[in-house]
Structures are given as C-alpha cells and as structure tokens.
Write a protein that holds these residues in place. Structure first.
Motif, PDB file in Angstrom:
ATOM      1  N   TYR A  10       0.757  -1.329   0.098  1.00  0.00           N
ATOM      2  CA  TYR A  10      -0.004  -0.029   0.568  1.00  0.00           C
ATOM      3  C   TYR A  10       0.934   0.744  -0.353  1.00  0.00           C
ATOM      4  N   LEU A  11       2.277   0.923   1.158  1.00  0.00           N
ATOM      5  CA  LEU A  11       2.974   2.514   1.356  1.00  0.00           C
ATOM      6  C   LEU A  11       3.461   2.848   0.012  1.00  0.00           C
ATOM      7  N   MET A  12       4.374   1.762  -0.628  1.00  0.00           N
ATOM      8  CA  MET A  12       4.558   1.928  -2.292  1.00  0.00           C
ATOM      9  C   MET A  12       3.758   2.195  -3.247  1.00  0.00           C
ATOM     10  N   THR A  13       2.489   1.702  -3.397  1.00  0.00           N
ATOM     11  CA  THR A  13       1.591   2.625  -4.318  1.00  0.00           C
ATOM     12  C   THR A  13       1.050   3.638  -3.945  1.00  0.00           C
ATOM     13  N   ALA A  14       0.736   4.293  -2.925  1.00  0.00           N
ATOM     14  CA  ALA A  14       0.453   5.413  -2.643  1.00  0.00           C
ATOM     15  C   ALA A  14       1.114   6.683  -3.065  1.00  0.00           C
ATOM     16  N   PHE A  15       2.885   5.898  -2.741  1.00  0.00           N
ATOM     17  CA  PHE A  15       4.201   6.722  -2.618  1.00  0.00           C
ATOM     18  C   PHE A  15       4.010   6.682  -4.460  1.00  0.00           C
ATOM     19  N   SER A  16       4.276   6.068  -4.924  1.00  0.00           N
ATOM     20  CA  SER A  16       4.277   6.438  -6.100  1.00  0.00           C
ATOM     21  C   SER A  16       2.850   6.809  -7.083  1.00  0.00           C
ATOM     22  N   ALA A  17       1.826   7.079  -6.638  1.00  0.00           N
ATOM     23  CA  ALA A  17       0.868   7.292  -7.507  1.00  0.00           C
ATOM     24  C   ALA A  17       1.061   9.011  -6.918  1.00  0.00           C
ATOM     25  N   ARG A  18       1.495   8.938  -5.353  1.00  0.00           N
ATOM     26  CA  ARG A  18       1.125  10.224  -4.781  1.00  0.00           C
ATOM     27  C   ARG A  18       2.381  11.338  -5.416  1.00  0.00           C
ATOM     28  N   SER A 115      -4.691  10.779  -4.276  1.00  0.00           N
ATOM     29  CA  SER A 115      -4.733  12.151  -2.896  1.00  0.00           C
ATOM     30  C   SER A 115      -5.133  12.085  -1.567  1.00  0.00           C
ATOM     31  N   GLY A 116      -6.257  11.245  -1.125  1.00  0.00           N
ATOM     32  CA  GLY A 116      -6.771  10.944  -0.514  1.00  0.00           C
ATOM     33  C   GLY A 116      -7.648   9.668  -0.446  1.00  0.00           C
ATOM     34  N   GLY A 117      -8.253   9.332  -1.013  1.00  0.00           N
ATOM     35  CA  GLY A 117      -8.789   8.167  -1.070  1.00  0.00           C
ATOM     36  C   GLY A 117      -8.225   6.798  -1.071  1.00  0.00           C
ATOM     37  N   LEU A 118      -6.512   6.883  -1.071  1.00  0.00           N
ATOM     38  CA  LEU A 118      -5.873   5.550  -0.642  1.00  0.00           C
ATOM     39  C   LEU A 118      -5.770   5.047   0.651  1.00  0.00           C
ATOM     40  N   SER A 119      -6.036   6.833   1.552  1.00  0.00           N
ATOM     41  CA  SER A 119      -5.840   6.552   2.997  1.00  0.00           C
ATOM     42  C   SER A 119      -6.976   6.061   3.610  1.00  0.00           C
ATOM     43  N   SER A 120      -8.132   5.488   3.171  1.00  0.00           N
ATOM     44  CA  SER A 120      -8.949   5.027   3.278  1.00  0.00           C
ATOM     45  C   SER A 120      -8.781   3.268   3.813  1.00  0.00           C
ATOM     46  N   LEU A 121      -8.166   2.480   2.893  1.00  0.00           N
ATOM     47  CA  LEU A 121      -7.447   1.537   2.434  1.00  0.00           C
ATOM     48  C   LEU A 121      -6.457   1.257   3.990  1.00  0.00           C
TER      49      LEU A 121
END
Length: 179
Positions: A10-18, A115-121
């Motif tokens: 999750y963190l790798m995906t979120a970092f790359s997308a953001r 930007s924000g929706g990923l955090s809900s995961l």
C-alpha cells in the motif's frame, strides 16, 4: 525473496501515485511551454486537471464507500489516472486543446482516489491499535514528500554561467566550484 506485506505494498503504491500527481502539475506546464512556446496551454490543462479534484471528491468517496470490490475500484482509478497522465504527455501541443482539456478533466476525476482516497484503505489492512496508527503516520509522511524532480530541474548544463547562485536553504550565494 519474501513478498512485501499488504501495508508495505500500500505504501509503495500510494507513494508512487502521489509522486506522479505532484510531479504532473509542474511537468504539464513545462511540457506545454516547451512544445508551444507558451505556458498558457499548460495552465489551462492544469486547471482542467485540478478542478475535478475538488468537484469529484465527494462523489469519489461515495462510490468508494459503496463499491463491492474496492480493489477493482482503486485499480480502475489508478489505471485511469496513469492513462490520463500518459495521454496528456503525448497530446499536449500536438492535439487540439479541447481534446487535451477533456483528457485532463477525465484524469482529474481520478485524482481524489489518489490524493486522499487511498488513505481509507489502511482501516481495511490493519485492526485498530498501534500498528494502524504507525501506518497512518507513514501514510502522512509519504503524502507530504518533498517536491518531485519535475519541480526543480537540475542545472547541469555546460552553458551555465560560473556566477554563484543562491543556495535554496539559506539564500546565500554558493561558492563556484574550481576545476
């Protein structure tokens, strides 16, 4: 080689997308300036990209909350986001502006999921407690990463003048390196 845990993925995906979301804002203006000789088209494209971020955020949150297959929702949102960035990179300055603006608006609709929706995961990955709090802390760190490489291109050109340039941290002139 062990597979990364769900939180690490999750963190790798979120970092790359953001990082892509942050870098795209400046890169699109620079690309438009390069291809058209003016940053105006880039400003219009950036406006078309960012407006749906604000307008589509409540709808994106509602759709994510009702999605039966949340993984499919986020794969689609991230895929649409990546596809829009790629299409913009290929079309700015080469395709009529209304088409580029439509692509930017469609890609911008995927922005709230990035930007924000990923955090809900995180709530789905970890039970309440110290581990979840730590994961939210890491998520906050990757959400506020330093500016992307597109924001300040390095000045490595051989045509650079040997004048001292101000340092970004203290605005004092840097010494000129002696060769």
């Amino acid at each position: 080689m062990p597979r990364p845990s769900g939180v690490l993925r999750y963190l790798m995906t979120a970092f790359s997308a953001r990082m892509a979301d942050e870098g795209m804002a400046v890169a699109v203006v620079m690309l438009a300036a390069y291809r058209t000789g003016s940053a105006a088209q880039g400003a219009f494209v950036l406006t078309a990209w960012m407006a749906p971020h604000v307008l589509a955020a409540p709808l994106t949150g509602a759709v994510a909350a009702r999605a039966r297959r949340l993984r499919l929702f986020y794969v689609g949102a991230l895929g649409g986001f990546a596809l829009a960035i790629s299409a913009l990179a290929m079309s700015i300055g080469r395709v009529p502006l209304p088409v580029v603006l439509a692509v930017a608006a469609a890609g911008g609709c995927c922005g709230p999921a990035v930007s924000g929706g990923l955090s809900s995961l995180i709530t789905r990955l970890l039970p309440a407690g110290a581990e979840r709090d730590r994961a939210y802390s890491w998520d906050a760190v990757i959400s506020t990463q330093p500016p992307s490489p597109a924001r300040e291109p390095p000045d490595w050109s051989p045509q650079r003048s040997p004048r001292p340039r101000p340092c970004s941290c203290c605005r004092q002139p840097r010494p000129v390196p002696r060769h």
